[in-house]
Design a protein around this motif. Structure first.
Motif, PDB file in Angstrom:
ATOM      1  N   ARG A  44       0.855  -1.188   0.000  1.00 46.78           N
ATOM      2  CA  ARG A  44       0.000   0.000   0.000  1.00 46.78           C
ATOM      3  C   ARG A  44       0.885   1.230   0.000  1.00 46.78           C
ATOM      4  NH1 ARG A  44      -4.021  -0.633   3.697  1.00 46.78           N
ATOM      5  NH2 ARG A  44      -4.629   1.530   3.660  1.00 46.78           N
ATOM      6  N   SER A  45       0.396   2.301  -0.631  1.00 45.12           N
ATOM      7  CA  SER A  45       1.142   3.555  -0.629  1.00 45.12           C
ATOM      8  C   SER A  45       1.004   4.201   0.744  1.00 45.12           C
ATOM      9  CB  SER A  45       0.613   4.495  -1.715  1.00 45.12           C
ATOM     10  OG  SER A  45      -0.682   4.966  -1.366  1.00 45.12           O
ATOM     11  N   GLY A  46       1.821   5.180   1.029  1.00 43.05           N
ATOM     12  CA  GLY A  46       1.781   5.850   2.322  1.00 43.05           C
ATOM     13  C   GLY A  46       0.863   7.056   2.350  1.00 43.05           C
ATOM     14  N   VAL A 100      -3.793   0.478  -2.860  1.00 37.16           N
ATOM     15  CA  VAL A 100      -3.462  -0.849  -2.354  1.00 37.16           C
ATOM     16  C   VAL A 100      -3.219  -1.790  -3.520  1.00 37.16           C
ATOM     17  CG1 VAL A 100      -4.689  -0.557  -0.168  1.00 37.16           C
ATOM     18  CG2 VAL A 100      -5.894  -1.485  -2.145  1.00 37.16           C
ATOM     19  N   GLY A 101      -2.513  -2.855  -3.244  1.00 37.00           N
ATOM     20  CA  GLY A 101      -2.252  -3.813  -4.299  1.00 37.00           C
ATOM     21  C   GLY A 101      -1.645  -5.080  -3.757  1.00 37.00           C
ATOM     22  N   ILE A 102      -1.364  -5.969  -4.680  1.00 41.07           N
ATOM     23  CA  ILE A 102      -0.752  -7.246  -4.334  1.00 41.07           C
ATOM     24  C   ILE A 102       0.145  -7.678  -5.488  1.00 41.07           C
ATOM     25  CG2 ILE A 102      -2.729  -8.579  -5.197  1.00 41.07           C
ATOM     26  CD1 ILE A 102      -2.201 -10.508  -2.811  1.00 41.07           C
ATOM     27  N   ARG A 103       1.313  -8.193  -5.121  1.00 45.47           N
ATOM     28  CA  ARG A 103       2.259  -8.754  -6.090  1.00 45.47           C
ATOM     29  C   ARG A 103       2.265 -10.261  -5.923  1.00 45.47           C
ATOM     30  NH1 ARG A 103       4.886  -3.956  -4.852  1.00 45.47           N
ATOM     31  NH2 ARG A 103       5.626  -4.553  -2.812  1.00 45.47           N
ATOM     32  N   GLY A 104       2.579 -10.957  -6.991  1.00 44.55           N
ATOM     33  CA  GLY A 104       2.673 -12.402  -6.902  1.00 44.55           C
ATOM     34  C   GLY A 104       3.791 -12.948  -7.757  1.00 44.55           C
ATOM     35  N   ARG A 105       4.313 -14.117  -7.336  1.00 41.76           N
ATOM     36  CA  ARG A 105       5.374 -14.820  -8.067  1.00 41.76           C
ATOM     37  C   ARG A 105       5.066 -16.310  -8.052  1.00 41.76           C
ATOM     38  NH1 ARG A 105       9.989 -13.458  -9.195  1.00 41.76           N
ATOM     39  NH2 ARG A 105      11.024 -11.526  -8.885  1.00 41.76           N
TER      40      ARG A 105
END
Length: 171
Positions: free
Chosen positions: A115-117, A123-128
């Motif tokens: 999430r940004s400050g 908001v977001g989500i990263r995945g690998r």
């Protein structure tokens, strides 16, 4: 799709193209995959489209699946990058991130929320892993985006783009 109306400006003045380029830089693969290009392309199309369906709403294609090099040389393998955008979403960003997280975990994708400050955070989500080298879902009340980068496949990105375009040099 009317490309004249498509905005390439991302959230809060950020452009999506540099963000996608950063994802690509951070996800270079080593060319050791044993995946066929068509399988890599189908896989990333599937997970990105399923992510959009999970969130709901009307999504537009920002960037069709495009073959990019995995490594330093064109022959080091290739990935496909696919980007969807959703302007003016009605879903709550935090709830959408939760739904995406659940979907991706079910697909074997390791996730990390962010999430940004800012006072009104993005908001977001990263995945690998799983069917993708990387995934990114960014959610803001004004725009959602999904960026998917496929597994590294055998072959040359240059040759694959020529083949897909029907260029005589690829035959």
């Amino acid at each position: 799709m009317n490309q004249g109306n498509r905005s390439k400006t991302g959230l809060r003045g950020l452009t999506i193209a540099p963000a996608a380029a950063m994802v690509l830089l951070l996800t270079a693969c080593n060319g050791s995959a044993h995946v066929e290009p068509e399988d890599a392309k189908k896989s990333i199309l599937g997970v990105v489209d399923e992510t959009a369906s999970t969130v709901g709403g009307k999504w537009s294609v920002y960037s069709e699946p495009t073959a990019e090099s995995c490594g330093d040389a064109a022959e080091d393998g290739l990935t496909y990058t696919y980007i969807l955008m959703h302007d003016a979403p009605s879903a709550d960003p935090t709830q959408a991130v939760g739904a995406v997280e659940e979907l991706w975990k079910d697909k074997g994708i390791t996730t990390e929320r962010y999430r940004s400050g800012a006072a009104d955070p993005i908001v977001g989500i990263r995945g690998r892993g799983g069917p993708a080298t990387t995934m990114d879902f960014l959610a803001d009340k004004r725009r959602f985006s999904i960026v998917g980068v496929s597994e590294c496949a055998d072959g040359s990105a240059v040759e694959e783009r020529q083949r897909e375009s029907g260029s005589p040099e690829a035959r």
